[in-house]
Design an enzyme around this catalytic site. Sequence first.
Site, short mmCIF file in Angstrom:
data_model
loop_
_atom_site.label_atom_id
_atom_site.label_comp_id
_atom_site.label_asym_id
_atom_site.label_seq_id
_atom_site.Cartn_x
_atom_site.Cartn_y
_atom_site.Cartn_z
N ASN A 47 8.57 3.34 46.55
CA ASN A 47 8.73 4.48 45.64
C ASN A 47 7.66 5.53 45.92
OD1 ASN A 47 7.00 2.47 44.50
ND2 ASN A 47 7.30 3.25 42.44
N ILE A 48 8.05 6.77 45.71
CA ILE A 48 7.20 7.93 46.02
C ILE A 48 7.24 8.86 44.81
CG2 ILE A 48 6.80 9.86 47.62
CD1 ILE A 48 8.55 8.23 49.68
N GLU A 49 6.11 8.94 44.11
CA GLU A 49 6.09 9.73 42.88
C GLU A 49 5.60 11.15 43.13
OE1 GLU A 49 4.02 7.23 40.02
OE2 GLU A 49 5.78 5.91 39.93
N CYS A 58 12.85 6.33 44.08
CA CYS A 58 12.69 4.87 44.00
C CYS A 58 12.60 4.26 45.40
CB CYS A 58 13.87 4.25 43.28
SG CYS A 58 13.94 4.60 41.53
N GLU A 60 14.20 1.69 46.56
CA GLU A 60 15.53 1.36 47.09
C GLU A 60 16.16 2.58 47.75
OE1 GLU A 60 14.30 0.83 44.10
OE2 GLU A 60 15.18 -0.90 43.10
N CYS A 95 17.22 0.50 39.38
CA CYS A 95 17.63 1.39 38.29
C CYS A 95 19.08 1.82 38.49
CB CYS A 95 16.70 2.60 38.21
SG CYS A 95 17.06 3.87 39.44
N CYS A 98 19.80 4.09 41.53
CA CYS A 98 19.83 3.36 42.81
C CYS A 98 21.11 2.55 42.95
CB CYS A 98 18.60 2.46 42.93
SG CYS A 98 17.09 3.41 43.20
#
Length: 143
Positions: A47-49, A58, A60, A95, A98
């Site tokens: 995941n990359i915020e 996310c 995935e 989620c 995804c």
Amino acid sequence: MGISKEQIGSLIDKAFEMLPYAYTPYSHYKVGAALLAKNGTVYGGCNIENAAYTPCNCGERTAFFKAVSEGVTEFDAIAVVAGHEGNVTNLGSPCGVCRQVMMEFCDPETFQVICATDRENYRINTLKEILPDGFGPKALAAG
Ligand code: THU
């Protein structure tokens, strides 16, 4: 299609390898994913915020988008590991967004979603089990 215990184990290992790359300065919840393409290639994802929050991606979806951006669109399975600061103590779960991306590229009857805490402890479900009555490309077909 059956996925072997060895394949499951190596997907879980790869998902764990991705965890340190998760960029999570906001939630501190790290997710690692490993996506098995039908051609045998495994795509890792994390995941990359983002400071603006909504652009967060996310783990995935990172794996899916890496594969699709290289022309690979057929998949058999994904392994997911997740936890606060990368401590994987509970089973994660993809989620809804995804799951919908999986629905775009995967056969819900056969695509395997593996949520793990380690090589021995995991839950496997088909996409159909975790996204019943999913909306996918077939719904748009004429007739
Ligand atoms: N996250 C994932 O990477 N995968 C999921 O399926 C659930 C949520 C990420 C998004 C965000 O960076 C953090 O976990 C907290 O929601």
